[in-house]
Every structure is written in C-alpha cells, then in structure tokens.
Scaffold this motif. Structure first.
Motif, PDB file in Angstrom:
ATOM      1  N   ALA A   1      43.202-129.141  63.575  1.00 42.26           N
ATOM      2  CA  ALA A   1      43.333-128.639  62.212  1.00 42.26           C
ATOM      3  C   ALA A   1      44.795-128.627  61.802  1.00 42.26           C
ATOM      4  O   ALA A   1      45.130-128.937  60.659  1.00 42.26           O
ATOM      5  CB  ALA A   1      42.733-127.243  62.116  1.00 42.26           C
ATOM      6  N   ASN A   2      45.684-128.307  62.764  1.00 42.45           N
ATOM      7  CA  ASN A   2      47.105-128.309  62.438  1.00 42.45           C
ATOM      8  C   ASN A   2      47.595-129.702  62.095  1.00 42.45           C
ATOM      9  O   ASN A   2      48.454-129.863  61.237  1.00 42.45           O
ATOM     10  CB  ASN A   2      47.905-127.770  63.616  1.00 42.45           C
ATOM     11  N   VAL A   3      47.038-130.715  62.776  1.00 44.25           N
ATOM     12  CA  VAL A   3      47.421-132.086  62.423  1.00 44.25           C
ATOM     13  C   VAL A   3      47.025-132.381  60.986  1.00 44.25           C
ATOM     14  O   VAL A   3      47.814-132.916  60.205  1.00 44.25           O
ATOM     15  CB  VAL A   3      46.755-133.094  63.376  1.00 44.25           C
ATOM     16  N   LEU A   4      45.787-131.999  60.645  1.00 51.65           N
ATOM     17  CA  LEU A   4      45.333-132.244  59.270  1.00 51.65           C
ATOM     18  C   LEU A   4      46.203-131.493  58.280  1.00 51.65           C
ATOM     19  O   LEU A   4      46.561-132.020  57.222  1.00 51.65           O
ATOM     20  CB  LEU A   4      43.889-131.802  59.122  1.00 51.65           C
ATOM     21  N   LEU A   5      46.548-130.241  58.626  1.00 54.48           N
ATOM     22  CA  LEU A   5      47.349-129.444  57.698  1.00 54.48           C
ATOM     23  C   LEU A   5      48.752-130.022  57.565  1.00 54.48           C
ATOM     24  O   LEU A   5      49.312-130.047  56.466  1.00 54.48           O
ATOM     25  CB  LEU A   5      47.411-127.994  58.175  1.00 54.48           C
ATOM     26  N   ALA A   6      49.314-130.491  58.694  1.00 52.93           N
ATOM     27  CA  ALA A   6      50.631-131.116  58.608  1.00 52.93           C
ATOM     28  C   ALA A   6      50.574-132.355  57.731  1.00 52.93           C
ATOM     29  O   ALA A   6      51.465-132.594  56.899  1.00 52.93           O
ATOM     30  CB  ALA A   6      51.117-131.483  60.001  1.00 52.93           C
ATOM     31  N   SER A   7      49.491-133.136  57.879  1.00 58.08           N
ATOM     32  CA  SER A   7      49.335-134.302  57.008  1.00 58.08           C
ATOM     33  C   SER A   7      49.210-133.868  55.560  1.00 58.08           C
ATOM     34  O   SER A   7      49.767-134.515  54.663  1.00 58.08           O
ATOM     35  CB  SER A   7      48.097-135.089  57.410  1.00 58.08           C
ATOM     36  N   ALA A   8      48.484-132.760  55.331  1.00 52.23           N
ATOM     37  CA  ALA A   8      48.335-132.273  53.961  1.00 52.23           C
ATOM     38  C   ALA A   8      49.691-131.857  53.391  1.00 52.23           C
ATOM     39  O   ALA A   8      50.006-132.154  52.234  1.00 52.23           O
ATOM     40  CB  ALA A   8      47.365-131.093  53.932  1.00 52.23           C
ATOM     41  N   ILE A   9      50.510-131.189  54.228  1.00 42.02           N
ATOM     42  CA  ILE A   9      51.818-130.753  53.733  1.00 42.02           C
ATOM     43  C   ILE A   9      52.700-131.955  53.437  1.00 42.02           C
ATOM     44  O   ILE A   9      53.399-132.001  52.408  1.00 42.02           O
ATOM     45  CB  ILE A   9      52.463-129.806  54.762  1.00 42.02           C
TER      46      ILE A   9
ATOM     47  N   LEU B   1      49.188-142.135  60.494  1.00 42.07           N
ATOM     48  CA  LEU B   1      50.564-142.301  60.961  1.00 42.07           C
ATOM     49  C   LEU B   1      50.768-141.532  62.265  1.00 42.07           C
ATOM     50  O   LEU B   1      51.349-142.047  63.234  1.00 42.07           O
ATOM     51  CB  LEU B   1      51.517-141.805  59.882  1.00 42.07           C
ATOM     52  N   PHE B   2      50.256-140.289  62.302  1.00 42.45           N
ATOM     53  CA  PHE B   2      50.394-139.494  63.522  1.00 42.45           C
ATOM     54  C   PHE B   2      49.650-140.153  64.685  1.00 42.45           C
ATOM     55  O   PHE B   2      50.122-140.153  65.824  1.00 42.45           O
ATOM     56  CB  PHE B   2      49.855-138.081  63.302  1.00 42.45           C
TER      57      PHE B   2
END
Lengths: 403, 206
Positions: free
Chosen positions: A267-275, A305-306
């Motif tokens: 979820a943090n990966v998704l949130l980082a992508s969202a940010i 990208l990640f």
C-alpha cells in the motif's frame, strides 16, 4: 456543510441524496444523519478501494516482475492468475499465528497494526480525482511526511519485540535508512512547496500548469530515489535482505500479521506512486479519461517505474546506502531548493513561458549537479585496496600458489 | 560516466519486458528435449541382444536383471543366448546411461520420455515384454550413427533395428589414429556393418 466538504463531490452527492431522498419530507434537523452516512460511505469507499487496489497491485507487481525476468509470473489461480492475491490471503489467514517465547507480546502484536495505521492515515489527504478526497488538509505535505515517518517506530517495535537478532538488525537498518532518506525527500518536497506556495495537495495539483517533473527534474530524481529507500524496496531493501538477515524485521511474524506488514508495504508503494503522481505529474489533470481513472492510470504507471527499478538494480550495502543519502542526495536536494527559491524570487507568479524557462534552467542545473556530485562520490569511493594472498610468494600468481 | 552502467541495466530489463517469456507451461505445453536426451523408456532391440549382460555388469546400481539360458535352443555358434528375463528397475535408475555405453552390439538405447510417475514402485520395473512391445523412440545419446542419419526421436519411431544402424567400435584410446576412420560417412550407411572383431582382427582385442 462547510466549504471544504462541499468541494468533495462524493461526500456532497451522498449528503444531498440522503437529505433529499432518504429523510422524509418535513423532517428537520437530520443533517447529522446525512453527515454521518456520507462520511462513513466516503471512508468505506476509500479504505476498501485501497485494500482492493493493494491486493491487486501485488498481482500486478509479481506479474510485471516476472515479465522483466523473462518468465510469466503467477498465472494459475483464476483467469490469468487474477485470483492469486485472494489465494495468498487465504493461505496467510489459515497459517498458524506464531509468537516467539521471548517476545514482548503487546508490542509484537501492536507493531503491524501501527504499520498499517500510518499507511491509512496518509490516504486521508490524497486527492484521488477531481474534488475527491477525505480531507483537503492545508498542511497536506507536512502531514504526509510526519505520518509516514511514524512507520519507522512500527518497524523498530516489530524488530525489538521479536527477540530475534536478525529482526533487530533489519529494524536498525530500516531506521538508519529511513531517517537518512527522510531529509532529501523532504527537501525535494520543499522545492515543490516553494514553487506552489501551498502545502495542500489539491492546491499543488491545481497550481501545476506544467508538470513539475519537467520544471523540477532534480526534485523528481531525489524524491524517487529517496522514497524507494523509505519504502524498503530494492535496491535499498536492506531491512529485509533475504540473503543476509532472513526477512529483517518481520522474520518472526507469520500468518496475517506478516500479511499486514506486506499489505502495508505494498500500500505504501501505491501511496508513494500517488504522491509522485500528484506532485510531479499533475495528478488527475489533462485527463483524456474520467479523472479518477486517469489518476489511477498514472499511479500504476509510476508504480511500474518502481517495479522496473526493483527488477534492475542489485541490493546496496548499508554504508553505500547511507553514503548515497548524505553525500549525493542531500547536496542535490539543497541545490534544488536553492534553485527553486531563487526562481521564486525572480518570478513570483510565473506564466507558462516563464515556467518553460525555469524548466530549462533547472534541467541544466540538474545535469551539472548530478555530474559533479556523481564524480565526487565516485572518486571518493575508489580507495586502492592492497590485497595480500596468504602463503603465496611474491612474483607467483595466485593460481600457481594454490596448486 | 556515473549512471551509464545503471542506464544500461535498465535497458536490459526493458528489453526483457517485451520479449516472449521463456517459460514452458508444462502440462499443457510439451517441452521438446534434445534428441540426445537421456530419458526413461529404454529402447531394446531383442534381435541384436546376445544376452552378454554387459549392461547389467556396468550398471552402477545393479538394477538390470538378466537371465539367459545357453542351452535354450541357441547353440553358441557365434549366436545368442536365449534371454529369459530382462528387467530394468527404473524406480532406482539414475539415467547415467552406462548400460547403453556398455552395450557392444548397440541393442540398448536410452529413451526420450520423462514422465515416469507411477503410483507404485513395482510399476516402475520395466519387464522384457514391455520392452519388446512398446513403440521405440530411441534417444540418439551415444549413438552417433543415428545423428548422422538425421534421425529425430520426436518425429519418427525406429521400430526396426536395421534402420537404427550400428556404429563400428573402431577407435581405441591407445590407438587414436583409428578415430578418423570411424568418422567417415560410409561407416553409418551400411545396413549391417561389420562386427568389431572383423575390423580389428584378433590381435587388437584386449
């Protein structure tokens, strides 16, 4: 209903629906019910969609990682393996929930919850479409950087409560990396805040007439590298380096507690992508599709990208990771903030052509700065190492010495 | 320049992203092995076998059981023993292929199949009747004459031992000059090439 909530389209439409169609005519003073129902429905929608997206994202990542590595990836459960996350969840739920005998029981159990809590606290300020957010906080970025660093405490709790040396190693590494990388990440966010003049994510998206990826390339570079270190993702995944310390801080966790850690990380990966999407890629703007879908597409593009980074780069050593943060990213972040501040002084309210000029200057600054600091770091690294092979007389190659 | 190697690595992974995956979806898709694959289902040509039991002697695990009768209607006029039992216990076979290497008359060949799962270990013992009756897809492992004849075990069966051909065992480690002779093409074409003793003469046998 106040102004900020009125801007939230989902909330206001549910609110109006309840007031106009559910509450019978002539009943007054039922706004609290409409407020409660609308708020709960928005919260349910956001939280559950984050859960659903994260579970599906695990499938997406594994599948894409497989393709990067020339294999297919999960493809057995359901059509195209789409049910693989569900199968994984069932497996995790039915596994035995172990507790190490020497562990600190309370902290051991609280750590995964805290980890997930920080994740869900970040979602509150993410606008995921035009006029769709839980809260348009005017200190959104500050809130995000504050809350996300609370995950460090969860990791430290998990590592310490496990009573396992590898878990402790992992959590100490995670803490060292996260604290180091917090600084460049915040610096790159700072440059964005300087240009926009606001910390609200909605304002940042609406202030981006040109994507900040073009205007602030250095900030983007620093942010992507720093955030992938904060997410404990390869090449910075020292905290859970399988080949060195089993699984790091969640070595002792099994069953759904382990699952919660995994869920929080993905979820943090998704949130980082969202940010990243919000700050550097104009969020939901320039939509060819409906704005929510367009935003989601950008988020998954950034997540790719990640995944690409994960598929390519090998893991670094802890000293390399820390040196990279302090010697390379921190100066770049400072230069970036300096450039943004000077540009803000010169052009207080830049027009589009002035933004393009700024972008040109920033690209030049970025290339020069990266080249200079990369060479500096590279030169410092090449310390001649005098190797001595024991038992081999001088003038004899090591192969001859062995035989 | 710093970062160039990283960019190269990203290029490699990106190229792999658009390649066809290497994976073979096995149960649905049959992977093709090399013709020299050392598989199960040994192929045995009973007409060629003299019952010398070289295979059984060379087997490191001792899983080939061979029982012969020298007086079973076959007198030893350079002919064969009557073979009564020829079992291969594939449950313990490690597919080293030494039996095939040891066979002086090219009667035993490795197979090309690999799906050996059975419910009982006793089902894995291959009796002589099965060796005789089943379709023969010999692997070309240690059988260079079959490769020279462009034999492909995946496309054709070799029911007749005449079609398989024989490789005359001509060269010897102590006589490397004979090696070039054995690689001449006519050595593979003959339907029934001369036996070793005919070519080498009595003096060369150790």
């Amino acid at each position: 209903m106040e102004g900020a909530l009125r801007d939230n389209t989902i909330f206001s439409s549910v609110y109006d629906f309840v007031l106009n169609h559910v509450v019978p005519d002539g009943w007054d003073g039922w706004e609290w019910a409409a407020y409660g129902i609308a708020a709960m429905s928005v919260i349910m929608l956001v939280v559950n969609s984050l859960f659903a997206l994260t579970t599906w994202y695990t499938y997406f990542e594994r599948r894409l990682l497989g393709r990067f590595q020339n294999r297919i990836g999960p493809n057995r459960a359901g059509p195209f393996g789409l049910l693989q996350p569900i199968a994984d969840a069932i497996k995790l739920l039915t596994k035995e929930d172990t507790l190490p005998r020497a562990s600190d029981r309370l902290i051991f159990n609280v750590a995964p919850v805290l980890m997930l809590a920080t994740t869900f606290m970040i979602v509150a300020v993410i606008p995921f479409g035009e006029g769709s957010f839980l809260a348009d906080l005017n200190i959104g970025i500050l809130y995000i950087s504050g809350v996300s660093s609370m995950a460090v405490i969860a990791i430290l709790m998990a590592g310490w409560a496990s009573a396992n040396k590898y878990a402790m190693f992992g959590s100490m590494r995670a803490v060292a990396a996260l604290i180091s990388y917090e600084i460049p990440v915040v610096l790159s966010l700072l440059s964005v805040v300087i240009l926009t003049g606001s910390m609200s994510l909605v304002d940042i998206v609406e202030g981006q007439s040109l994507p900040y990826l073009l205007v602030l390339p250095l900030a983007f570079l620093v942010f992507v590298v720093g955030i992938s270190a904060e997410l404990n993702r390869p090449p910075f995944d020292l905290a859970e380096a399988e080949s060195e310390i089993i699984a790091g801080y969640h070595t002792e966790y099994s069953g759904m507690k382990f699952g919660i850690f995994q869920l929080a990380e993905f979820a943090n990966v998704l949130l980082a992508s969202a940010i990243i999407t919000l700050i550097f890629l104009q969020g939901w703007r320039w939509a060819i599709l409906p704005s929510h879908l367009w935003f989601l597409l950008k988020v998954f593009g950034t997540a790719t990208l990640f995944i690409w980074i994960r598929a390519t780069l090998p893991r670094l050593r802890i000293d390399q990771v820390l040196a990279f943060a302090w010697k390379f990213l921190l100066p770049l972040g400072l230069i970036n903030v300096l450039a943004a501040a000077i540009e803000k002084l010169v052009w207080a309210d830049p027009s589009n052509s002035e933004l393009l000029l700024m972008a040109t200057i920033n690209w030049g600054v970025a290339i020069v700065a990266v080249a200079v600091f990369a060479t500096a770091v590279n030169n410092g690294r090449h310390v001649p190492v005098h190797t001595v092979i024991a038992g081999v007389p001088p003038g004899v190659s090591s192969a001859e010495g062995v035989y | 320049m710093y970062g160039l190697g990283m960019a190269k690595g990203f290029g490699v992974t990106l190229r792999n992203l658009f390649r066809k995956p290497f994976t073979v979806q096995y149960p649905e898709e049959q992977p093709t092995q090399h013709p020299r694959f050392r598989g199960q289902e040994f192929t045995w040509y009973e007409d060629r076998c003299t019952g010398c039991a070289s295979c059984a002697k060379y087997c490191p695990l001792g899983i080939i059981r061979i029982v012969t009768d020298p007086h079973g209607g076959h007198e030893q006029e350079g002919g064969n023993y009557k073979i009564e039992v020829f079992d291969i216990d594939q449950g313990r076979c490690m597919y080293c292929g030494l039996c095939v290497e040891a066979c002086p008359f090219d009667a035993l060949h490795m197979g090309t199949s690999f799906e050996a799962a059975r419910n009982r270990r006793s089902d894995l013992v291959v009796p002589m009747e099965l060796l005789k009756s089943r379709e023969k897809h010999p692997s070309t492992w240690f059988r260079p004459q079959m490769e020279r004849a462009n034999y492909n075990p995946y496309s054709q069966a070799a029911e007749d031992d005449k079609a398989v051909g024989r490789e005359p065992f001509l060269w010897h480690p102590k006589r490397p000059e004979m090696r070039s002779y054995s690689e001449t093409p006519e050595a593979s074409t003959g339907t029934n090439p001369p036996r070793n003793e005919d070519v080498l003469g009595n003096g060369e046998q150790e």
